[in-house]
Design an enzyme around this catalytic site. Structure first.
Site, PDB file in Angstrom:
ATOM      1  N   GLY A  33       6.950  -5.053 -50.102  1.00  0.00           N
ATOM      2  CA  GLY A  33       5.651  -4.484 -49.746  1.00  0.00           C
ATOM      3  C   GLY A  33       5.383  -4.654 -48.257  1.00  0.00           C
ATOM      4  N   HIS A  34       5.608  -5.874 -47.770  1.00  0.00           N
ATOM      5  CA  HIS A  34       5.464  -6.117 -46.330  1.00  0.00           C
ATOM      6  C   HIS A  34       6.470  -5.270 -45.543  1.00  0.00           C
ATOM      7  CE1 HIS A  34       4.199 -10.180 -48.075  1.00  0.00           C
ATOM      8  NE2 HIS A  34       3.102  -9.787 -47.440  1.00  0.00           N
ATOM      9  N   ASP A 148      -4.252  -4.452 -51.385  1.00  0.00           N
ATOM     10  CA  ASP A 148      -5.505  -5.181 -51.175  1.00  0.00           C
ATOM     11  C   ASP A 148      -6.557  -4.153 -50.755  1.00  0.00           C
ATOM     12  OD1 ASP A 148      -4.576  -8.177 -51.325  1.00  0.00           O
ATOM     13  OD2 ASP A 148      -3.062  -7.093 -50.186  1.00  0.00           O
ATOM     14  N   SER A 183       3.820  -9.034 -54.825  1.00  0.00           N
ATOM     15  CA  SER A 183       2.864  -9.982 -54.266  1.00  0.00           C
ATOM     16  C   SER A 183       3.595 -11.280 -53.975  1.00  0.00           C
ATOM     17  CB  SER A 183       1.733 -10.247 -55.266  1.00  0.00           C
ATOM     18  OG  SER A 183       1.016 -11.417 -54.894  1.00  0.00           O
TER      19      SER A 183
HETATM   20  P1  AMP Z   1      -0.384 -10.804 -47.492  1.00  0.00           P
HETATM   21  O1  AMP Z   1       0.793 -11.450 -46.829  1.00  0.00           O
HETATM   22  O2  AMP Z   1      -0.328 -10.876 -48.984  1.00  0.00           O
HETATM   23  O3  AMP Z   1      -1.689 -11.259 -46.909  1.00  0.00           O
HETATM   24  O4  AMP Z   1      -0.292  -9.253 -47.183  1.00  0.00           O
HETATM   25  C1  AMP Z   1      -0.100  -8.788 -45.881  1.00  0.00           C
HETATM   26  C2  AMP Z   1      -0.206  -7.295 -45.875  1.00  0.00           C
HETATM   27  O5  AMP Z   1       0.779  -6.734 -46.745  1.00  0.00           O
HETATM   28  C3  AMP Z   1      -1.570  -6.787 -46.386  1.00  0.00           C
HETATM   29  O6  AMP Z   1      -1.960  -5.663 -45.623  1.00  0.00           O
HETATM   30  C4  AMP Z   1      -1.254  -6.414 -47.803  1.00  0.00           C
HETATM   31  O7  AMP Z   1      -2.124  -5.424 -48.326  1.00  0.00           O
HETATM   32  C5  AMP Z   1       0.150  -5.874 -47.672  1.00  0.00           C
HETATM   33  N1  AMP Z   1       0.838  -5.910 -48.962  1.00  0.00           N
HETATM   34  C6  AMP Z   1       0.985  -6.975 -49.780  1.00  0.00           C
HETATM   35  N2  AMP Z   1       1.620  -6.617 -50.929  1.00  0.00           N
HETATM   36  C7  AMP Z   1       1.874  -5.289 -50.828  1.00  0.00           C
HETATM   37  C8  AMP Z   1       2.495  -4.314 -51.671  1.00  0.00           C
HETATM   38  N3  AMP Z   1       2.992  -4.638 -52.871  1.00  0.00           N
HETATM   39  N4  AMP Z   1       2.560  -3.041 -51.246  1.00  0.00           N
HETATM   40  C9  AMP Z   1       2.049  -2.683 -50.041  1.00  0.00           C
HETATM   41  N5  AMP Z   1       1.462  -3.552 -49.192  1.00  0.00           N
HETATM   42  C10 AMP Z   1       1.370  -4.834 -49.573  1.00  0.00           C
END
Ligand code: AMP
Length: 270
Positions: A33-34, A148, A183
């Protein structure tokens, strides 16, 4: 890839950056995702700046700040692979040299619902660190995941209300082949929990096709007693009251054992 940890190092790297600068903010434990955010940034901007920071301000006491996965070496390998130019990996001391900040971003009433209702103070913490990282990185464009969804809307609202000269772009949610939204917290799931967690995406998909979306989604959760539903709601695309027809959003949060997961999808109401 230039890995920087201090404000001084970041300022020097930022000053040397050329063309349009894109930022992708994360808490690390990077996954596909990242990577999708980073690849989109790589395709659309000249310089890609990644931040990795587990922000203590957005965790309430008793939440998973201490056990949140920290996998810096693997994260930097993924970042190199995705073509990141600058990775900023500050410590809490670098981000908050005076300790927890006295002045914080007030996210307004939109933060009282959904995630904000279940996690009081969460969006104060998120918007405060995002605002600080915007000041420190001075991007032209910033990429956030639709995973998110409420957070993406809150960040857009802050950029609008504070007149920040930043183009905020959303990136669609990346999923496992079986539907589970990627996630960092999926690592907490034991195998049986991982299977049970499929109810989130399944309920969203079924609800999106049903005449009574919320009732259908809630009924699907009832088939999975291991999972405790927090909320399952239908809203308009801006998270306002659900429309009678046309584009809308379904959003859910649930506890799978000790792990809280969220997911959402777009729907077209007939
Ligand atoms: P986090 O590290 O979980 O705070 O996420 C960092 C960024 O990655 C945020 O903009 C999230 O929305 C995005 N993100 C996390 N999981 C996914 C996913 N499965 N698909 C797309 N973007 C994601």
């Amino acid at each position: 890839m230039n890995v920087v940890e201090t404000r001084e190092q970041l300022a020097a790297a930022r000053a040397a950056a050329r063309g349009t600068v894109a930022v992708v903010m994360t808490m690390g434990a990077l996954h596909e995702g990242h990577a999708a955010l980073l690849r989109t940034a790589r395709a659309e901007a000249d310089t890609v700046l990644l931040t990795i920071f587990v922000n203590p301000l957005q965790f309430a006491p008793g939440e998973d700040f201490d056990r949140y996965p920290r996998t810096l070496e693997a994260d930097l390998a993924l970042a190199r692979e995705a073509g990141v130019d600058i990775a900023f990996t500050p410590t809490p001391q670098v981000m908050y040299p005076q300790g927890p900040p006295a002045v914080r971003v007030d996210p307004g009433p939109a933060a009282d619902q959904l995630e904000g209702a279940s996690r009081p103070g969460f969006f104060h913490g998120v918007l405060t660190v995002v605002n600080k990282l915007f000041q420190l990185t001075r991007p032209d464009v910033a990429y956030f995941g639709e995973k998110d969804y409420q957070q993406l809307g809150m960040i857009r609202a802050m950029v609008r209300d504070f007149d920040l000269p930043i183009d905020v772009r959303g990136v669609p949610t990346v999923r496992e082949p079986d539907g589970l939204a990627l996630s960092s917290r999926n690592r907490y799931l034991a195998p049986a929990e991982r299977q049970a967690a499929l109810v989130l995406s399944r309920a969203l998909r079924k609800a999106a096709q049903a005449p009574e979306p919320v009732a259908a989604g809630v009924a699907e959760f009832a088939t999975e007693p291991q999972v405790k539903l927090d909320y399952f709601v239908l809203t308009d695309p801006m998270l306002g009251p659900a429309p009678a027809h046309g584009p809308a959003r379904l959003l859910t949060a649930a506890w799978v054992g000790g792990t809280r997961l969220i997911d959402n999808i777009e729907v077209q109401l007939p």
